[in-house]
Design a protein around this motif. Structure first.
Motif, PDB file in Angstrom:
ATOM      1  N   LEU A  54       2.233   2.079  -1.130  1.00 44.72           N
ATOM      2  CA  LEU A  54       0.626   2.512  -0.995  1.00 44.72           C
ATOM      3  C   LEU A  54       0.092   2.609   0.208  1.00 44.72           C
ATOM      4  N   THR A  66      -3.809   1.968  -0.356  1.00 50.27           N
ATOM      5  CA  THR A  66      -4.769   2.962  -1.046  1.00 50.27           C
ATOM      6  C   THR A  66      -4.327   3.610  -2.375  1.00 50.27           C
ATOM      7  N   GLU A  67      -5.171   3.996  -3.312  1.00 48.85           N
ATOM      8  CA  GLU A  67      -4.646   5.009  -4.485  1.00 48.85           C
ATOM      9  C   GLU A  67      -5.602   6.018  -4.337  1.00 48.85           C
ATOM     10  N   ASN A  68      -4.855   7.251  -4.491  1.00 51.33           N
ATOM     11  CA  ASN A  68      -5.873   8.559  -4.508  1.00 51.33           C
ATOM     12  C   ASN A  68      -6.541   8.457  -3.234  1.00 51.33           C
ATOM     13  N   GLU A  69      -6.124   8.277  -2.157  1.00 47.12           N
ATOM     14  CA  GLU A  69      -6.640   8.326  -0.950  1.00 47.12           C
ATOM     15  C   GLU A  69      -7.825   7.296  -0.710  1.00 47.12           C
ATOM     16  N   LYS A  70      -8.456   6.371  -1.701  1.00 44.29           N
ATOM     17  CA  LYS A  70      -9.339   5.347  -1.921  1.00 44.29           C
ATOM     18  C   LYS A  70      -8.800   3.857  -1.761  1.00 44.29           C
TER      19      LYS A  70
END
Length: 679
Positions: A72, A157-161
């Protein structure tokens, strides 16, 4: 049992054809004479290199697959994960004087301990031996400033969050304060509370670990979050504090559970240590290895890893998770000295990891530090049926280093030290692998004393003055000799169930003599199997905080002789020829709250009476000085004889005999009474 076959094996590993290491470059920001160019023994002058080292690792490589959340992290064009760390290195100016070994200290919360524990507070023992000495950042919690070494870990991060998740912190104060950092220690950051979830955070307190938690009304406290910037460098994690209406009280265990955001891949800290050592041993490029000569040969061909306390636990964890082979399958550390780690591993490689946390009887009891496996060889967990050992992966991959596990006897009380060498229920002694030595220092505390009793401080007794540092110096020399030419190290010395030198801890079973006016502990640190939720074991994600406590593991302590001192341990002359009782425990004084709980990591000291008459008047069951010795000269002669015996056994160096004699002489005034020496 011989190690004479070890040196050729290690040399064969060193000569393996080199591939590119995972260090991409060293940025040397300063190069200066060490100690203003002072000559250090026969090795001569050293220079000090300071800078930053850069890494790029492959998430798909087998060597990196145990790193939690590594997939990630951001990837570069080559699908590698990049990160960096500060470093500092001491290198002989005359390179030919180097002894061929790098001594890598896993720093403790950004600072070194070797200068005190091995160099003895300033005589540069390691440099006089010809080591290349190296430190690098491996903890992202460490705040900038005061020359601390810091890891810049990649975010997950996940989905750029930023990742969010449950975080628990705990802190104990020794004096009242309006606010306090939740990190429990100075110069450390904590994960940022998610702004939109702070209303759901829970602050509680309790006086003792086993007490019920008392929740503080949410309106009565708040978070204070600030970024730390020092010398233009911003800390990767912020300073997170709790401020309470009416103030925070000493001795209480404050616990705050909240939803945090901004997880980082802390597990790369171990990969960074691995790859630094790999680069120095194997890389042929000057960009990847600042220690090569004009022919492409490295200055070092073997590596010793040393860590104290938290850092000693890191080395155990490093071996357990298989980091002692690099991405090309090459050996990194040839030898490891894990010092005062007790039976612990650590919070080093999971989501929202907090590597600076430990476990104690009163402080930080439920953090992931003391958990199965405990032994270097394989044992079965009686609660889960799982079979494992610290060296299991290393053994299967044929990458096990020579291991010295050194511990003060305080680790038996404070850090579950007996679990290193018993089964998890303390029913039998564990089998020690042939490449492991255990040295338990009797009558000592976690941090070495200075040799002479001091003030009482926050404990019910003065801290243990036993100075075990000379033992550490001899063991460093013994390890390097074993790695270099196969010289057999000194035999292990630790208490055992089989000869009854390891006992259950209640006073009537340990042999405690019952000294009037001294409170013997009614508590001890025992690890528990805990439930942190369904994703913890496989994914390193905690979803239950605080965790649910299940079954406990069993611990034991060194047995005690009639004079109150421990038996079955590797004892300094101060313990075998004593002027008092050196306890491996101490308890909190009423002045700092929670009286009677263990004072974290501390031992104690109780002097003998001078005469038999004084002893009888105090009803002290221990012998007096006058009953033990004919006077100071008799005491000193016995003390030095004990020291010389340890030199012959290679537990002490002859060069440290004058130092020990000086420690002995500090007690000369204790014998000045005319009654001492008359029976």
């Amino acid at each position: 049992m011989s190690l004479r076959g070890l040196a050729p094996l290690l040399m064969a590993v060193v000569l393996t054809p080199a591939c590119f290491a995972e260090v991409t470059r060293w940025e040397i920001k300063s190069r200066e004479p060490y100690l203003a160019g002072k000559s250090l023994g026969e090795v001569g002058k050293y220079e000090r290199l300071v800078g930053k080292v850069y890494f790029a690792i492959d998430p798909k490589n087998e060597a990196n697959k145990t790193i939690v959340d590594l997939p990630l992290a951001p990837h570069n064009a080559k699908q590698q994960v990049e990160f960096s760390a500060d470093f500092e290195m001491l290198v002989p100016v005359e390179r030919s004087k180097a002894n061929g070994a790098v001594f890598y200290e896993v720093n403790n919360r950004g600072k070194n301990t070797a200068a005190n524990l091995i160099d003895g507070g300033g005589d540069d023992f390691l440099c006089r031996q010809g080591f290349v000495v190296l430190w690098s950042g491996w903890i992202a919690e460490v705040q900038p400033g005061n020359n601390r070494w810091i890891l810049q870990a990649p975010p997950a991060t996940e989905n750029e969050k930023p990742l969010r998740g449950l975080v628990r912190n705990e802190f104990v104060l020794e004096q009242a304060a309006e606010r306090a950092a939740v990190a429990h220690r100075a110069n450390l950051g904590s994960y940022r509370p998610a702004l939109d979830a702070q209303r759901n955070a829970i602050l509680s307190f309790r006086e003792r670990e086993t007490d019920s938690r008392r929740v503080v009304p949410r309106a009565d406290w708040k978070f204070v979050v600030s970024d730390v910037v020092e010398g233009g460098v911003k800390g990767q994690l912020p300073l997170v504090e709790v401020e309470l209406v009416g103030g925070l009280q000493p001795g209480l265990i404050y616990e705050v559970v909240y939803e945090a955001e901004g997880a980082i891949v802390q597990g790369v800290g171990m990969a960074g240590i691995r790859d630094i050592i790999s680069a120095l041993k194997y890389a042929k490029s000057g960009e990847q290895n600042p220690l090569i000569d004009g022919t492409g040969k490295s200055l070092v061909n073997r590596a010793i890893g040393f860590g104290t306390s938290q850092s000693g636990r890191l080395l155990r964890h490093y071996l357990w998770e298989g980091f002692n082979l690099d991405e090309q399958g090459r050996l990194t550390f040839d030898g490891v000295i894990s010092h005062v780690a007790g039976g612990g591993l650590g919070s080093f490689n999971h989501r929202f990891a907090s590597p600076t946390r430990t476990n104690g009887q009163h402080d930080e009891h439920l953090f992931p530090a003391d958990y199965f496996p405990f032994t270097y060889g394989d044992e079965k967990d009686p609660h889960t049926g799982k079979e494992d050992g610290i060296l299991r992966r290393s053994r299967l991959a044929k990458s096990s280093p020579l291991v010295f596990h050194t511990q003060s006897s305080s680790e038996y009380w404070h850090r579950s030290g007996s679990l290193v060498h018993t089964d998890p229920l303390a029913k039998r002694d564990a089998e020690l692998p042939s490449n492991v030595r255990i040295y338990s220092f009797g009558g000592t505390q976690h941090g070495s004393g200075a040799g002479y009793p001091g003030a009482k401080g926050g404990g019910q007794l003065p801290a243990s003055p036993a100075d075990y540092r000379p033992l550490m110096r001899a063991l460093v020399v013994a390890m390097d000799a074993a790695l270099k030419d196969g010289t057999e190290p000194p035999a292990s010395v630790y208490p055992k169930l089989s000869d009854r030198t390891l006992a259950n801890w209640p006073a009537n079973e340990s042999g405690w003599p019952g000294i009037p006016g001294v409170n013997y502990p009614q508590v001890i640190q025992r690890p528990s199997l805990v439930d942190r939720g369904p994703w913890w074991e496989k994914d390193g994600i905690a979803s239950l905080e605080p965790p649910v406590v299940k079954q406990a593991y069993e611990v034991r302590v060194p047995a005690i002789g009639p004079d109150g001192n421990e038996v079955g341990t590797l004892n300094l002359p101060a313990i075998t020829v004593p002027v008092g009782t050196y306890t491996s425990w101490n308890m909190r004084d009423t002045s700092i709250g929670a009286a009677g709980e263990l004072l974290s990591l501390q031992g104690g000291f109780i002097p003998f009476a001078k005469t038999k008459e004084e002893r009888l008047a105090k009803k002290d069951p221990r012998p007096s000085l006058a009953e033990l010795y004919q006077g100071y000269d008799d005491y000193e002669a016995k003390y030095l004889t004990a020291a010389e015996k340890l030199v012959a056994q290679k537990y002490l160096l002859a060069e440290d005999l004058p130092r020990l004699k000086a420690l002995c002489e500090k007690f000369k005034p204790w014998f000045d009474s005319p009654a001492v020496g008359s029976r």
